[in-house]
Design an enzyme around this catalytic site. Sequence first.
Site, mmCIF file in Angstrom:
data_model
loop_
_atom_site.group_PDB
_atom_site.id
_atom_site.type_symbol
_atom_site.label_atom_id
_atom_site.label_comp_id
_atom_site.label_asym_id
_atom_site.label_seq_id
_atom_site.Cartn_x
_atom_site.Cartn_y
_atom_site.Cartn_z
ATOM 1 N N HIS A 123 -9.481 -0.568 9.772
ATOM 2 C CA HIS A 123 -9.162 -1.626 8.983
ATOM 3 C C HIS A 123 -9.145 -2.932 9.802
ATOM 4 C CE1 HIS A 123 -7.286 -4.344 5.802
ATOM 5 N NE2 HIS A 123 -8.134 -3.685 5.223
ATOM 6 N N ASP B 39 -1.707 4.524 11.067
ATOM 7 C CA ASP B 39 -1.953 3.603 9.965
ATOM 8 C C ASP B 39 -2.208 4.642 8.655
ATOM 9 O OD1 ASP B 39 -3.075 2.341 7.834
ATOM 10 O OD2 ASP B 39 -4.350 1.104 8.974
ATOM 11 N N GLN C 224 -4.315 5.047 3.820
ATOM 12 C CA GLN C 224 -5.166 5.758 2.917
ATOM 13 C C GLN C 224 -4.890 7.153 2.977
ATOM 14 O OE1 GLN C 224 -7.323 4.383 1.035
ATOM 15 N NE2 GLN C 224 -7.663 2.178 1.766
ATOM 16 N N LYS D 4 -1.301 1.195 -2.792
ATOM 17 C CA LYS D 4 -2.199 2.148 -2.813
ATOM 18 C C LYS D 4 -1.949 3.537 -3.537
ATOM 19 C CE LYS D 4 -4.624 0.016 0.937
ATOM 20 N NZ LYS D 4 -5.682 -0.695 0.427
ATOM 21 N N CYS E 129 -13.385 -5.006 5.123
ATOM 22 C CA CYS E 129 -12.426 -5.225 6.065
ATOM 23 C C CYS E 129 -12.562 -4.357 7.361
ATOM 24 C CB CYS E 129 -11.003 -5.259 5.763
ATOM 25 S SG CYS E 129 -10.601 -6.198 4.550
HETATM 26 N N1 7TS Z 1 -5.332 0.001 6.665
HETATM 27 C C1 7TS Z 1 -6.215 0.676 6.062
HETATM 28 C C2 7TS Z 1 -6.617 1.927 6.303
HETATM 29 C C3 7TS Z 1 -6.320 0.052 4.772
HETATM 30 O O1 7TS Z 1 -7.343 0.830 4.083
HETATM 31 C C4 7TS Z 1 -5.958 -0.920 4.217
HETATM 32 C C5 7TS Z 1 -6.417 -1.813 2.975
HETATM 33 C C6 7TS Z 1 -4.945 -1.717 5.101
HETATM 34 C C7 7TS Z 1 -4.561 -0.823 6.266
HETATM 35 C C8 7TS Z 1 -4.336 -2.893 4.987
HETATM 36 O O2 7TS Z 1 -3.420 -2.679 3.765
HETATM 37 P P1 7TS Z 1 -2.437 -3.926 3.159
HETATM 38 O O3 7TS Z 1 -1.824 -3.104 2.004
HETATM 39 O O4 7TS Z 1 -1.733 -4.465 3.981
HETATM 40 O O5 7TS Z 1 -3.645 -4.745 2.589
HETATM 41 N N2 7TS Z 1 -7.502 -1.368 2.628
HETATM 42 C C9 7TS Z 1 -8.151 -1.985 1.694
HETATM 43 C C10 7TS Z 1 -9.547 -1.739 1.108
HETATM 44 O O6 7TS Z 1 -9.991 -0.557 1.533
HETATM 45 N N3 7TS Z 1 -10.109 -2.266 0.227
HETATM 46 O O7 7TS Z 1 -9.168 -3.296 0.003
HETATM 47 C C11 7TS Z 1 -7.811 -2.963 0.847
#
Ligand code: 7TS
Length: 413
Positions: free
Chosen positions: A126, A204, A207, A230, A370
């Site tokens: 990401h 990270d 997911q 999530k 992203c």
């Molecule tokens: N890392 C991964 C693997 C992600 O899927 C996401 C967000 C992030 C980091 C960032 O997370 P945040 O909570 O700080 O925003 N992924 C997604 C997505 O797949 N669609 O919208 C956000």
Amino acid sequence: MQASTINIENIRRDFPILQRKVHNNKPLVYFDNAATTQKPIQVIDSIHNYYLNYNSNIHRAVHQLAEEATAAYELTRDKVAKFINVNREELIFVRGTTEAINLIAYSWGRQNVQKGDIVVTTEYEHHSNIVPWQLLTKEKEAKLEYIGVDDNGELILDQLDDYLNTGRVKLVTVSHMSNVLGTITNAEEIIRRCHKKGVKVLVDAAQSVPHIKVDVQKLDCDFFAFSAHKMLGPTGVGVLWARKEILENMQPFNAGGDMIREVHKYNTTWNDLPYKFEAGTPNIADVIGFSAALDYLENIGMDKVREHEIELTKYALEKMSVIKGIKLYGTPDMNKRGGVISFNLGDIHPHDLATIIDEDGVAIRSGHHCAQVLMERLDVSATSRASFYIYNTKEEVDVFIRSLNRARELFRI
Ligand code: 7TS
């Protein structure tokens, strides 16, 4: 027949939004869970209850409301610590995975990465696990390198060895599960190889933690990050875990109230862990709400969550694979993937496809997710993506498949 042994009907009753109708009274089919999940009533009630009954700042006053709020906030820390099997003092509340990674890049990275050093990431990250490292390596005249992705959507680990053999790698930072391909990273193997060379590893887990049981001590990484939103929790809450000795040697990220022990005119001493990294009034209400999300998942059991997603993903992949003109990304091996399916249908632009199936009530994500480095690797500008969670059913997958076929017919594929 439901998809697994979990009682989906009961679960669905806990999610008021799933009763919603969209576009001329179509039942909502929510398949955008990798972006954010829906929230059960228990989470919504818990936030509501905090504001109704014991709203107060934490860690400061001695009055009853402050004590209740502090206890509830700190109880979430205990629950998270248990959920991923770590010590509470090593567990820092942040705004989300993005902030956790930026914190590490800023505080640890600036102290530890020097000119000529290498930070290794992967082609399926990401943006939040790429851009902070670009900023750091540019500032430090260090190098950013990538572990490639093979045609099955898996990391090419031989490339990691090549980088490690240079002796210049300071950090390897990998997604535990790709948000586009659903690939589950063999993080244990990466960590083992890195630690043999004294290299630190950031995982990270944005997911992975919501979908599979993760034991951080067993994983043996050095940094670990994920987001509450999530995994049924509220937005604006994330978790950073790092080893105590690393956190103790790190400079603070934000400075201000709560993170200090003593402040004098020209110098300050830091508070104990984890408070050294939690400056200012935190997101109290949502951290408290996160507790209810953890309880909810613990009640179901993470093994059941995974089992359910495997069944649903298998079912969807089977049905999707026979649609004329479809291209599915990622490995067919369910042991190596989670409940995320990226695809393209003929030459329909993913945004057009998502708009058409939205008319049938089906919410999916379209775009680069992203993950533009991965899009370049796949040689596409975008994909469509369906992603599942505990409340999704095979019947919903059937609606999705019918809708995909309607789009295919509209575009004469
Ligand atoms: N890392 C991964 C693997 C992600 O899927 C996401 C967000 C992030 C980091 C960032 O997370 P945040 O909570 O700080 O925003 N992924 C997604 C997505 O797949 N669609 O919208 C956000």
